[in-house]
Design a protein around this motif. Structure first.
Motif, mmCIF file in Angstrom:
data_model
loop_
_atom_site.group_PDB
_atom_site.id
_atom_site.type_symbol
_atom_site.label_atom_id
_atom_site.label_comp_id
_atom_site.label_asym_id
_atom_site.label_seq_id
_atom_site.Cartn_x
_atom_site.Cartn_y
_atom_site.Cartn_z
ATOM 1 N N GLN A 1 -3.638 -2.658 23.105
ATOM 2 C CA GLN A 1 -3.922 -3.449 24.152
ATOM 3 C C GLN A 1 -3.341 -5.110 24.239
ATOM 4 O O GLN A 1 -2.375 -5.259 24.906
ATOM 5 N N GLY A 2 -3.350 -5.721 23.322
ATOM 6 C CA GLY A 2 -1.591 -6.440 22.925
ATOM 7 C C GLY A 2 -0.375 -6.288 22.372
ATOM 8 O O GLY A 2 0.061 -6.559 23.180
ATOM 9 N N LYS A 3 -0.524 -4.900 22.540
ATOM 10 C CA LYS A 3 1.168 -4.359 22.954
ATOM 11 C C LYS A 3 1.233 -4.184 24.585
ATOM 12 O O LYS A 3 2.090 -4.694 24.640
ATOM 13 N N LYS A 4 0.971 -3.339 25.109
ATOM 14 C CA LYS A 4 0.503 -3.881 25.965
ATOM 15 C C LYS A 4 1.203 -5.057 27.005
ATOM 16 O O LYS A 4 1.927 -4.759 27.934
ATOM 17 N N GLU A 5 0.387 -5.918 26.822
ATOM 18 C CA GLU A 5 0.486 -6.883 27.212
ATOM 19 C C GLU A 5 2.184 -7.763 27.017
ATOM 20 O O GLU A 5 2.716 -8.339 27.937
ATOM 21 N N GLY A 6 2.340 -7.762 26.254
ATOM 22 C CA GLY A 6 3.255 -7.973 24.920
ATOM 23 C C GLY A 6 5.069 -7.591 25.914
ATOM 24 O O GLY A 6 5.705 -7.890 26.237
ATOM 25 N N TYR A 7 4.546 -5.688 25.621
ATOM 26 C CA TYR A 7 5.045 -5.179 27.040
ATOM 27 C C TYR A 7 5.023 -6.088 28.294
ATOM 28 O O TYR A 7 6.801 -5.921 28.711
ATOM 29 N N ALA A 8 4.177 -6.181 28.601
ATOM 30 C CA ALA A 8 4.362 -6.175 30.428
ATOM 31 C C ALA A 8 4.589 -7.809 30.953
ATOM 32 O O ALA A 8 5.610 -8.170 31.792
ATOM 33 N N ALA A 9 4.655 -8.853 29.545
ATOM 34 C CA ALA A 9 5.102 -9.486 29.608
ATOM 35 C C ALA A 9 6.441 -9.447 29.538
ATOM 36 O O ALA A 9 7.638 -10.355 30.523
ATOM 37 N N HIS A 10 7.326 -8.815 28.720
ATOM 38 C CA HIS A 10 9.080 -8.726 28.613
ATOM 39 C C HIS A 10 9.334 -7.908 30.412
ATOM 40 O O HIS A 10 10.462 -8.524 30.566
#
Length: 144
Positions: A80-89
Motif C-alpha cells: 500500500q505504501g509503495k502504491k501510494e509512492g508510485y501514484a504520487a510519482h
C-alpha cells in the motif's frame, strides 16, 4: 470473592488485546512508511548497467516475497505504501523523467498507470512497408 475477581481478569484481558492492536497498527504503519520510502528510493535510483538494475530489482522482489511469506498483513501495508509512492510519482512524472524500460515494467506492478503504452520507454523504430505482388500463370487443360 469470585465476583470481585472476575471483572479484574476481564479488564486485564481486554487491556492485553488493546496493546496487541496498538502494536499491530504501529507495525503496519511502519511497513507502509517503509514501502513509501522504498518507492521513492526506486524512483531516484540511478544504475550504471543493466545487470546492476536487474540485480537490484531481483533483490527487491526477494525481500517482498520473504515479507509476504512471514507476515501477510505487513506485506499488504508495505505494498500500500509503495502504491501510494508510485501514484504520487506518476502525477508529476512526464517525459522529463529518465527511467529505463525495465523500471517501467516493474513500476507497472505497483501502479496501473505505468502499464499504459505512453509510459513505455521504447526507442522509436523506423519501418518500411512494401508490397510485392507476384503473378501466377494460369494453365488451362482441355480435352478438345
Amino acid at each position: 470473592m469470585i465476583f470481585c475477581f472476575l471483572p479484574k481478569v476481564n479488564a486485564q484481558e481486554s487491556g492485553f488485546n488493546q496493546d496487541t492492536k496498538v502494536q499491530t497498527k504501529n507495525e503496519l504503519s511502519y511497513y507502509q512508511q517503509r514501502g513509501l520510502e522504498d518507492a521513492q528510493h526506486e524512483q531516484q535510483f540511478k544504475v550504471k548497467s543493466k545487470n546492476e538494475e536487474r540485480v537490484f530489482w531481483k533483490e527487491q522482489k526477494q525481500y517482498e516475497k520473504e515479507l509476504r511469506k512471514n507476515n501477510r498483513r505487513a506485506y499488504n501495508a508495505y505494498l500500500q505504501g509503495k502504491k501510494e509512492g508510485y501514484a504520487a510519482h506518476h502525477d508529476h512524472c512526464d517525459n522529463h523523467c529518465d527511467h529505463s524500460a525495465y523500471w517501467y515494467q516493474n513500476a507497472g506492478y505497483y501502479y496501473y498507470g505505468y502499464r499504459q503504452p505512453q509510459y513505455e520507454n521504447r526507442t522509436p523504430r523506423t519501418s518500411v512497408n512494401t508490397q510485392i505482388g507476384v503473378g501466377v500463370p494460369r494453365v488451362k487443360l482441355g480435352i478438345f
